[in-house]
Design an enzyme around this catalytic site. Structure first.
Site, PDB file in Angstrom:
ATOM      1  N   GLY A   1      -0.001   8.727   2.447  1.00  0.00           N
ATOM      2  CA  GLY A   1       0.638  10.013   2.624  1.00  0.00           C
ATOM      3  C   GLY A   1       1.933   9.914   3.406  1.00  0.00           C
ATOM      4  O   GLY A   1       2.833  10.720   3.222  1.00  0.00           O
TER       5      GLY A   1
ATOM      6  N   ASP B   1      -5.001   9.830  12.104  1.00  0.00           N
ATOM      7  CA  ASP B   1      -5.463   9.439  10.771  1.00  0.00           C
ATOM      8  C   ASP B   1      -6.325   8.184  10.864  1.00  0.00           C
ATOM      9  O   ASP B   1      -6.100   7.214  10.165  1.00  0.00           O
ATOM     10  CB  ASP B   1      -4.265   9.224   9.843  1.00  0.00           C
ATOM     11  CG  ASP B   1      -4.674   9.307   8.374  1.00  0.00           C
ATOM     12  OD1 ASP B   1      -5.837   9.689   8.110  1.00  0.00           O
ATOM     13  OD2 ASP B   1      -3.864   8.978   7.506  1.00  0.00           O
TER      14      ASP B   1
ATOM     15  N   GLY C   1       4.045   7.250   3.571  1.00  0.00           N
ATOM     16  CA  GLY C   1       5.082   6.355   3.086  1.00  0.00           C
ATOM     17  C   GLY C   1       4.528   5.177   2.313  1.00  0.00           C
ATOM     18  O   GLY C   1       3.350   5.119   2.009  1.00  0.00           O
TER      19      GLY C   1
ATOM     20  N   GLY D   1       0.834  -1.196   0.000  1.00  0.00           N
ATOM     21  CA  GLY D   1       0.000   0.000   0.000  1.00  0.00           C
ATOM     22  C   GLY D   1       0.863   1.237   0.000  1.00  0.00           C
ATOM     23  O   GLY D   1       2.048   1.203   0.323  1.00  0.00           O
TER      24      GLY D   1
END
Ligand SMILES: *[C@@H]1O[C@H](CO)[C@@H](O)[C@H](O)[C@H]1NC(C)=O
Ligand SMILES: *[C@@H]1O[C@H](CO)[C@@H](O)[C@H](O)[C@H]1NC(C)=O
Ligand SMILES: *[C@@H]1O[C@H](CO)[C@@H](O)[C@H](O)[C@H]1NC(C)=O
Ligand SMILES: *[C@@H]1O[C@H](CO)[C@@H](O)[C@H](O)[C@H]1NC(C)=O
Ligand SMILES: *[C@@H]1O[C@H](CO)[C@@H](O)[C@H](O)[C@H]1NC(C)=O
Ligand SMILES: *[C@@H]1O[C@H](CO)[C@@H](O)[C@H](O)[C@H]1NC(C)=O
Ligand SMILES: *[C@@H]1O[C@H](CO)[C@@H](O)[C@H](O)[C@H]1NC(C)=O
Ligand SMILES: *[C@@H]1O[C@H](CO)[C@@H](O)[C@H](O)[C@H]1NC(C)=O
Ligand SMILES: *[C@@H]1O[C@H](CO)[C@@H](O)[C@H](O)[C@H]1NC(C)=O
Ligand SMILES: *[C@@H]1O[C@H](CO)[C@@H](O)[C@H](O)[C@H]1NC(C)=O
Ligand SMILES: *[C@@H]1O[C@H](CO)[C@@H](O)[C@H](O)[C@H]1NC(C)=O
Ligand SMILES: *[C@@H]1O[C@H](CO)[C@@H](O)[C@H](O)[C@H]1NC(C)=O
Length: 755
Positions: free
Chosen positions: A435, A550, A437, A432
Site C-alpha cells: 500500500g 502496519d 509503495g 514487493g
C-alpha cells in the site's frame, strides 16, 4: 439504545468504506501470490508429500471420501496415507496419478523350516496403472502368482529357476533367477502368492528366499546378489496408481454443473475405460485445474528462451516477432532478427546522391535532436532541484549537518545512483509491492545490495513530517529493525534505501506451501519476542515514540540467521511527546487492524499491540488472519481465536506443527497473552514493553512437562503477575517514552525463586 447522530452515521459509513477498500487491497495482494495447490485453508503438505486438491485431509478439503489423505504425525517427517488404509503415499500429481508404496511377498527356507508371508493390496476407487508397473518375481525355485477380482477373477504370474547362482546375469529378468510379467488393466486389488517345487533344497544356502512384488518398471533392476539374502522382506516398492473423479464420463459430469470438478481454463478428459474423468489445464496454462483460478497462464516469454526478437505473452500462447526495422522470424531456431542487408554492389550514382543528401539531412536532424536533449537535460536538472526542495532536501541537509557524527553511514543518494542500482526500476528488480509503495532490489556501485523503496507519499504538506521520519529512522539502531541507509529526494516521490534482508518474510515461511520446512515453535517464539522488543523500543526507547501502524507477518523479515527485522515504516507515525494520541486517516491491513482505532481514528501505540496480538495468534495457529474457509463468525482469526479460548478449546486451533508434550503450557501462556493484546479497549491491552517482557520470560521457561500438576497454573500466574496493576488502570500514555529501555531489560526470570 444508542441514538446515532448524522455525523456519527457518516463516520461509521466512511469507516466501513475504508474497511472495504483495505479489504479489496488485501484480496488483490493475495491473488498475486504463488498459485495454490490445496484449497484455501487446507493443509497442503504432509511430510514430503504435497497434497493438491481434489485430495485433502478431511472436511471440505477433499472432493469426496475417496480423496482423503491421512497425515500421520507420529512419523518424522510425517507420512501421508491413502484414506484410512496403511498405503503410504509418495507423491500426488494433478494429472491423474499418484504413487504409493507396496510390499513384497516372500517365501523363505532353511533346511527344516519355511517362513512365508503373502502380500495383499486393496484400493477402493483407484486402479493400478498397467503401463507403468510390472509384476516381478525373483528366486531359483520359484513360481509366483498375482491374482484378484476385476469384475471377474484374474490371475497371472511367472516362473523362475536356476541351477547355480553363478549362471545368473544382472539386469535380465527372463526366467533365470528373475522373471517379469505385466498386469492387466484396471486392477484395483491383488494378492501375491509364491510357491516352490523343491523347497529350495537344491539352491540352498545360495538362494534361501523367493520374492514377488508389483513395482514401477524402472524402479527395480535385478541383481544376482538379490538372490542371496532375505533383505526384501522389509523393502517397499513404488507403484503408480491412476485416479479419476467420479464414475461418469465428462459429458454426464458436465450436466451436474454444481459438482463438476474442472474449473476455468481446463479441459475435461474421459478416463480410458470410461469410469470417471479428470481435468487438464488448457495448453499454455499450468496449475491445479481443480481449483478456481488454478490454471494460470504460462508466461512463455519467461520460461522459454527460443525467441530472439520481441516476445509478447498472450493468454494461452505468446507471440515472437522482430522489432521494427529488423527482419527475420524472431526465432533462435529460425532466422532470428537481423538488420535488412541491402545489396550494395550495384548502386547507381543517383542513389549515391540521394544517400549523400540524406546523410546530410540526418546530420542536421542529429544536431537538432542533441540540442533538444541538452535543453531537456537542463529542464530535468531544474526539475530535480525543484523536487529536492519540494521533498525537503534543504531541511534534511540542515538536520543532517546539525547532527553530524551521529551515524556516519547517513547518505543522501542521487537519482542516477539509484536508477543505476535498480537497472532503471526494472520489473525484474521488484521485491514487493504494498500500500505504501514498491520495493526494488538495488545493487550500488560498491556492490552492496540494498532494498530501495519508492514510497507514494508525495504531499508537500507532509514534507516536514517525512523529513522528521527519516531522521528518526536514521536514529533507530536496533538489531530487530531494518536499517535505513539513506534516501533520495531528487525524484517526485522520495526514495528510501534500506539494508537488504535475504530470507524473506515470516508470512512466506509460515504460509507458503513451497517453504522448505516448517518454522519450529522455538523459532516462532524467538521471532515474536524479537518483534515485540523492536516495537517496545519504537514505542518507548526512541526519542520520539513511533507507531508502526502496519504490523503483520508480511512486514517481519528474516535474515540469514532467522533474526526478525521489522520493516515497512511507510505508514508509521511519530507522536510528538506532548500528545498522547493523534488523529489520522485509518490505515493498516484488514484482520490486523485495531477495531478501536478503526472507529475513532485515534492512533495510540495500543494499535500496534493489537496487531501484534494477531501476529502471535497467526504464529500459534499457522492460520491466515482472514480465511473464507472458516465459517462466517470465525472468519477473522482474532475473533475466532478469542472465542475458542473462551470455550477453553485452544487445542482445536493450534498448529499441529508447534504442539508437543513439552510446550503445552508455554503455548497456553502465549495464547493468553495474545488474547490480552487484542482486547477491544486499547487501555486494557498491555504495553509492548510488558509483552516483550513476558515473551522473553516464556522463552527462558525451562522445557519440562508441567502440564499435569495444578501447581503449574499458580506458578505461571505468579510469573505473569509481575505487573498486575498496570493492566487494569491502563498505562497512561503520558508515561510513554520515558525511562523505558527494552533492550537493556533482558529479563531473566528467577525460576528457582518462583518454585
Ligand atoms: C473428505 O473425507 C472425509 C473422510 O472420509 C469425509 O468425511 C468428507 O465428507 C470428505 N469430504 C467431502 C467433501 O466429501
Ligand atoms: C500413526 O502411526 C502410528 C505408528 O505406526 C500408529 O500407532 C498410529 O495409530 C497412527 N496414527 C493414525 C492417526 O493413524
Ligand atoms: C512428485 O512428482 C512431481 C511431478 O511428477 C515431481 O516434480 C516431484 O519431484 C515428485 N516429488 C517426489 C518427492 O517424488
Ligand atoms: C531354521 O529356521 C528356524 C526358524 O528361524 C530355526 O529355528 C532353525 O534353527 C533353522 N534351522 C537351521 C538348520 O538353520
Ligand atoms: C519369519 O520372518 C519374519 C520376518 O523376517 C520374522 O519376523 C519372523 O520371526 C520369522 N518367523 C520365524 C518362525 O522365524
Ligand atoms: C488371493 O486371492 C485369491 C483370489 O481372489 C483368493 O482365492 C485367495 O484366497 C487370496 N489369498 C490370500 C492369501 O488372500
Ligand atoms: C556353481 O558353479 C560354480 C562355478 O561354475 C561351481 O564352482 C559350484 O560348485 C557350482 N555350485 C553348485 C551347487 O553346483
Ligand atoms: C551384479 O551386480 C552386483 C551389484 O549390484 C555386483 O556385485 C556383481 O558383481 C554383478 N555381477 C555381474 C555378473 O555382473
Ligand atoms: C509393508 O511393510 C511394512 C514393514 O515392512 C509395514 O510397516 C507396512 O504396514 C506394510 N504395508 C502394507 C500395505 O502392508
Ligand atoms: C473400468 O475400471 C473400473 C475400475 O476403475 C472397473 O470396475 C471396470 O470394470 C472397468 N471397466 C472396463 C470396461 O474395463
Ligand atoms: C522454432 O521453435 C518454435 C517453438 O519451439 C516453433 O514454434 C517454430 O516453428 C520453430 N521454428 C522453426 C523455423 O523451426
Ligand atoms: C539474437 O539477437 C542478437 C541481438 O539482439 C543478435 O546479435 C543475434 O544474432 C540474434 N540471434 C539470432 C539467432 O538471430
Amino acid at each position: 439504545m444508542y441514538n446515532l447522530g448524522n455525523t456519527a452515521m457518516g463516520l461509521i459509513r466512511s469507516v466501513l468504506l475504508m474497511q472495504l477498500m483495505i479489504f479489496l487491497n488485501f484480496i488483490l495482494t493475495v491473488k498475486a501470490s504463488t498459485p495454490a495447490v490445496a484449497k484455501p485453508g487446507c493443509q497442503s503438505r504432509c511430510g514430503d508429500v504435497i497434497i493438491p486438491y481434489p485430495f485433502g485431509t478431511g472436511g471440505d478439503c477433499n472432493i469426496t471420501e475417496q480423496f482423503l489423505i491421512t497425515c500421520n504425525t507420529s512419523y518424522i517427517p510425517n507420512k501421508a496415507f491413502l484414506g484410512n488404509s496403511n498405503l503410504e503415499v509418495i507423491n500426488i500429481s494433478t494429472d491423474g496419478q499418484l504413487r504409493i508404496f507396496s510390499n513384497a511377498s516372500y517365501d523363505c527356507y532353511n533346511t527344516s523350516y519355511r517362513n512365508w508371508s503373502y502380500y495383499r493390496l486393496q484400493l477402493y476407487k483407484f486402479s493400478i496403472n498397467n503401463n507403468k508397473n510390472k509384476f516381478t518375481a525373483i528366486g531359483c525355485d520359484t513360481y509366483a502368482r498375482v491374482e484378484g477380482y476385476l469384475g471377474q477373477r484374474y490371475a497371472t504370474g511367472c516362473l523362475s529357476l536356476c541351477n547355480n547362482i553363478t549362471d545368473v546375469s544382472n539386469g535380465s529378468c527372463s526366467g533365470i533367477g528373475c522373471c517379469q510379467t505385466s498386469i492387466p488393466k484396471g486392477v484395483m486389488s491383488y494378492n501375491i502368492t509364491i510357491e516352490s517345487y523343491e523347497n529350495h533344497v537344491d539352491v540352498l544356502p545360495e538362494n534361501p528366499c523367493s520374492f514377488a512384488f508389483v513395482a514401477e518398471n524402472d524402479n527395480y533392476i535385478f541383481s544376482a546378489s538379490d538372490l542371496r539374502g532375505s533383505n526384501f522382506k522389509d523393502k517397499q516398492f513404488p507403484v503408480t496408481v491412476d485416479w479419476t473423479i467420479g464414475t461418469t464420463s465428462c459429458k454426464e459430469a458436465k450436466m451436474d454443473t454444481k459438482n463438476f470438478a474442472c474449473q476455468e481454463n481446463s479441459n475435461c478428459v474421459d478416463s480410458e475405460n470410461n469410469s470417471g474423468y479428470f481435468c487438464k489445464c488448457f495448453k499454455g496454462y499450468e496449475g491445479n485445474p481443480y481449483l478456481p483460478n488454478g490454471c494460470q497462464d504460462i508466461n512463455e516469454c519467461e520460461t522459454m528462451s527460443s525467441c530472439n526478437g520481441t516476445c509478447i505473452n498472450l493468454p494461452g500462447t505468446f507471440n515472437c516477432s522482430c522489432p521494427g526495422g529488423y527482419e527475420g522470424d524472431g526465432w533462435k531456431n529460425g532466422t532470428g532478427c537481423s538488420l535488412p542487408n541491402r545489396d550494395k554492389s550495384k548502386r547507381s550514382p543517383l542513389i549515391d546522391i540521394a544517400l549523400g543528401s540524406s546523410i546530410g539531412f540526418l546530420g542536421l536532424l542529429l544536431g537538432i535532436v542533441s540540442l533538444c536533449w541538452m535543453l531537456r537535460q537542463r529542464q530535468i536538472s531544474k526539475l530535480k532541484d525543484a523536487y529536492f526542495l519540494q521533498n525537503g532536501g534543504i531541511l534534511l541537509r540542515e538536520e543532517l549537518s546539525k547532527r553530524q557524527g551521529y551515524r556516519e553511514d547517513v547518505k543522501v543518494f542521487t537519482a542516477e545512483e539509484l536508477e543505476k542500482a535498480t537497472n532503471n526500476y526494472h520489473e525484474s528488480r521488484i521485491l514487493g509491492q504494498g500500500g505504501q509503495g514498491t520495493v526494488y532490489k538495488g545493487i550500488l556501485a560498491d556492490n552492496r545490495i540494498v532494498a530501495i523503496k519508492k514510497s507514494i507519499i508525495g504531499d508537500p504538506s507532509q514534507v516536514e513530517q517525512f523529513i522528521n521520519e527519516i531522521m528518526v529512522l536514521y536514529q533507530i539502531n536496533h538489531k530487530n529493525v531494518v536499517k535505513l541507509l539513506g534516501c533520495c529526494l531528487e525524484t517526485q516521490v522520495p526514495l528510501l534505501v534500506y539494508e537488504y534482508i535475504t530470507n524473506g518474510t515470516v508470512f512466506h515461511h509460515l504460509h507458503n506451501d513451497d517453504a522448505a520446512f516448517h518454522l519450529p515453535w522455538e523459532t516462532r517464539l524467538r521471532i515474536a519476542t524479537e518483534t515485540a522488543e523492536a516495537l517496545s523500543y519504537l514505542h518507548s526507547a526512541a526519542s520520539i515514540p513511533i507507531i508502526h501502524r502496519d504490523i503483520k507477518l508480511a512486514n517481519i523479515l528474516l535474515d540469514e540467521n532467522h533474526t526478525a527485522k521489522v520493516s515497512d515504516f511507510g505508514a508509521s507515525r511519530l507522536i510528538p511527546s506532548d500528545q498522547a494520541q493523534i488523529t489520522t486517516i485509518v490505515q493498516g491491513t484488514f484482520g490486523y487492524l485495531d477495531p478501536e482505532y478503526m472507529l475513532t481514528s485515534l492512533l495510540t501505540e495500543k494499535s500496534d499491540v493489537y496487531s501484534f496480538g494477531v501476529v502471535l495468534m497467526e504464529m500459534l495457529t499457522g492460520q491466515k488472519v482472514v480465511c473464507f474457509k472458516r465459517s462466517e463468525e470465525s472468519r477473522v482469526l482474532a475473533m475466532y481465536f478469542v472465542s475458542l479460548m473462551k470455550e477453553n478449546r485452544l487445542l482445536d486451533i493450534l498448529d499441529p506443527w508447534v504442539l508437543n508434550d513439552e510446550n503445552v503450557e508455554q503455548l497456553k501462556e502465549v495464547a493468553t497473552l495474545a488474547c490480552r493484546c487484542v482486547r477491544v479497549k486499547g487501555e486494557e491491552r498491555p504495553t509492548m514493553k510488558e509483552v516483550a517482557h513476558e515473551l522473553a520470560g516464556l522463552q527462558a521457561m525451562p522445557k519440562h512437562p508441567w502440564s499435569k500438576s495444578n501447581l503449574a497454573g499458580e506458578e505461571s500466574e505468579y510469573l505473569l503477575g509481575k505487573f498486575p496493576s498496570t493492566y487494569d488502570d491502563g498505562v497512561t500514555s503520558s508515561s510513554m517514552g520515558m525511562g523505558y529501555d527494552s533492550i537493556n531489560n533482558k529479563i531473566t526470570f528467577e525460576l528457582e525463586g518462583a518454585r
